[in-house]
Design an enzyme around this catalytic site. Structure first.
Site, PDB file in Angstrom:
ATOM      1  N   MET A 184       0.846  -1.201   0.000  1.00 42.53           N
ATOM      2  CA  MET A 184       0.000   0.000   0.000  1.00 42.53           C
ATOM      3  C   MET A 184       0.880   1.248   0.000  1.00 42.53           C
ATOM      4  SD  MET A 184      -3.436  -0.906   2.050  1.00 42.53           S
ATOM      5  CE  MET A 184      -2.858  -0.603   3.694  1.00 42.53           C
ATOM      6  N   LEU A 206       6.652   3.245   1.557  1.00 43.13           N
ATOM      7  CA  LEU A 206       7.561   2.099   1.647  1.00 43.13           C
ATOM      8  C   LEU A 206       8.665   2.304   2.685  1.00 43.13           C
ATOM      9  CD1 LEU A 206       7.941   1.228  -2.155  1.00 43.13           C
ATOM     10  CD2 LEU A 206       6.275   0.354  -0.485  1.00 43.13           C
ATOM     11  N   HIS A 207       9.034   1.206   3.339  1.00 42.25           N
ATOM     12  CA  HIS A 207      10.139   1.204   4.310  1.00 42.25           C
ATOM     13  C   HIS A 207      10.991  -0.032   4.029  1.00 42.25           C
ATOM     14  CE1 HIS A 207       7.700  -1.837   6.253  1.00 42.25           C
ATOM     15  NE2 HIS A 207       6.699  -0.974   6.410  1.00 42.25           N
ATOM     16  N   ASP A 208      12.003  -0.256   4.876  1.00 45.44           N
ATOM     17  CA  ASP A 208      12.944  -1.350   4.605  1.00 45.44           C
ATOM     18  C   ASP A 208      12.279  -2.725   4.631  1.00 45.44           C
ATOM     19  OD1 ASP A 208      14.910   0.473   4.268  1.00 45.44           O
ATOM     20  OD2 ASP A 208      15.966   0.063   6.145  1.00 45.44           O
ATOM     21  N   HIS A 263       9.342  -3.440   3.271  1.00 42.20           N
ATOM     22  CA  HIS A 263       8.884  -3.633   1.888  1.00 42.20           C
ATOM     23  C   HIS A 263      10.073  -3.943   0.971  1.00 42.20           C
ATOM     24  CE1 HIS A 263       5.590  -0.753   3.329  1.00 42.20           C
ATOM     25  NE2 HIS A 263       4.906  -1.796   2.945  1.00 42.20           N
ATOM     26  N   GLY A 316       4.701 -10.381   3.713  1.00 40.63           N
ATOM     27  CA  GLY A 316       5.486 -10.351   4.938  1.00 40.63           C
ATOM     28  C   GLY A 316       4.821 -11.117   6.073  1.00 40.63           C
ATOM     29  N   ASP A 336       2.319  -9.366   8.737  1.00 45.46           N
ATOM     30  CA  ASP A 336       0.867  -9.565   8.713  1.00 45.46           C
ATOM     31  C   ASP A 336       0.632 -11.073   8.618  1.00 45.46           C
ATOM     32  OD1 ASP A 336      -0.166  -6.603   8.275  1.00 45.46           O
ATOM     33  OD2 ASP A 336       1.600  -6.896   7.031  1.00 45.46           O
ATOM     34  N   ILE A 356      10.981  -7.325   9.321  1.00 45.89           N
ATOM     35  CA  ILE A 356      12.112  -6.410   9.483  1.00 45.89           C
ATOM     36  C   ILE A 356      11.770  -5.436  10.604  1.00 45.89           C
ATOM     37  CG2 ILE A 356      13.600  -4.714   8.329  1.00 45.89           C
ATOM     38  CD1 ILE A 356      13.806  -7.589   7.177  1.00 45.89           C
ATOM     39  N   SER A 396       4.201   1.177   7.921  1.00 44.99           N
ATOM     40  CA  SER A 396       3.923   2.517   7.389  1.00 44.99           C
ATOM     41  C   SER A 396       3.227   3.367   8.439  1.00 44.99           C
ATOM     42  CB  SER A 396       3.045   2.415   6.143  1.00 44.99           C
ATOM     43  OG  SER A 396       3.637   1.541   5.207  1.00 44.99           O
TER      44      SER A 396
END
Ligand code: AMP
Length: 282
Positions: free
Chosen positions: A33, A36-38, A40, A151, A154, A180, A190
């Site tokens: 969605m 983005l972070h590490d 993702h 991931g 979830d 992560i 997020s």
């Protein structure tokens, strides 16, 4: 550094992917969605091991939000996301459709998955997994990937997607990727960006509490007692409410009488107005 091309329509996506497929490339998909972070980016790297070309979808899916939830305020940062994907490498195409592209006028289909959807998140977000299953099915049908990565952050969603893919006989291999975490152990999300400094400090206690639940279980504490202790510890740490702390079968998410086989401790709680989820192998 090449910026991955952004396509907004299913038609153009299919045209691009048909050309890639003609060259014999395996295609991977990472549904997100955005914001983005590490976490993702780790999914992209993992997918790369299973595919020659990787599509990252960025779509804030309205059907998985209830009217009172944060759909309108959910962060939308497509330019920054594209820059992050370009800098990290490994992404060939970004699929960023509009709501109208995914849910055209008259849309009236909903996919309901039973099994691992029951309980936990569904007790508090009854609309959620039908929304997820419907959009994931649509994305899988649009991309027709050889592999798609989700991931463990979830965890219940990962099991629901596996069930969906198996039940519909989809030809995509569903890959799970580890969580992560930030340096204090907070699972990247997020939604963490919305935390105020004192809330961020409290949020960092969730993984500590989950580790304590696991230690209690290993020390012989009964499951129900360890779950209650976990809830109490979250409230004492400053969480305003706890939806659940539960120790479940790692494959089915069914409740467990004892810790005989693989188990997962899963939790959801609110800090301020932000709802956080986390889980660990027990
Ligand atoms: P989202 O954008 O939050 O819908 O997440 C997109 C995908 O990234 C889902 O498969 C998530 O499980 C996964 N993901 C989100 N946060 C993390 C994390 N901290 N570590 C690993 N995967 C994650």
């Amino acid at each position: 550094m090449t910026t991955p091309q952004i396509v907004n329509t299913i038609g153009l996506l299919r045209t691009r992917l048909a050309a890639v497929r003609r060259e014999g490339a395996r295609i991977g998909l990472v549904p997100t969605m955005g914001a983005l972070h590490d976490g993702h980016l780790s999914l992209v790297q993992k997918t790369r091991k299973h595919a020659d070309k990787v599509v990252v979808s960025i779509f804030v899916n309205p059907t998985q939000f209830a009217p009172h939830e944060d759909f309108d305020s959910y962060p939308r940062t497509l330019d920054a996301d594209a820059r992050k994907l370009a800098a990290a490498g490994g992404t060939d195409l970004i699929f960023a459709p509009s709501v109208g592209e995914m849910y055209p006028q008259g849309f009236a289909t909903r996919i309901e998955v039973g099994g691992p959807s029951r309980g936990l998140e569904t007790d508090f977000r009854p609309h959620f997994f039908a929304g997820v299953a419907t959009i994931v099915a649509k994305l899988l049908l649009a991309v027709m990937p050889d592999a798609a990565t989700f991931g463990e952050k979830d965890y219940q969603q990962l099991l629901v997607v596996r069930r969906l893919s198996a039940d519909l006989g989809l030809a995509t291999e569903i890959i799970g990727a580890p969580i992560i975490r930030e340096s204090d152990g907070l699972a990247m999300s997020s939604r963490n960006a919305t935390l105020k400094p004192d809330e961020r400090r409290i949020a960092g206690q969730m993984n500590v509490v989950l580790k304590r639940v696991i230690a209690d279980l290993r020390g012989g504490m009964p499951i129900a007692t360890a779950e209650e202790a976990g809830k109490r510890d979250l409230l004492e740490a400053g969480f305003v409410s706890v939806d659940y702390v539960a120790v479940r079968d790692a494959n089915s998410l069914e409740p467990l009488g004892s810790l005989a086989g693989p188990a997962r401790v899963v939790a959801a709680a609110k800090v301020g107005s932000t709802r956080l989820i986390d889980n660990m192998a027990a």
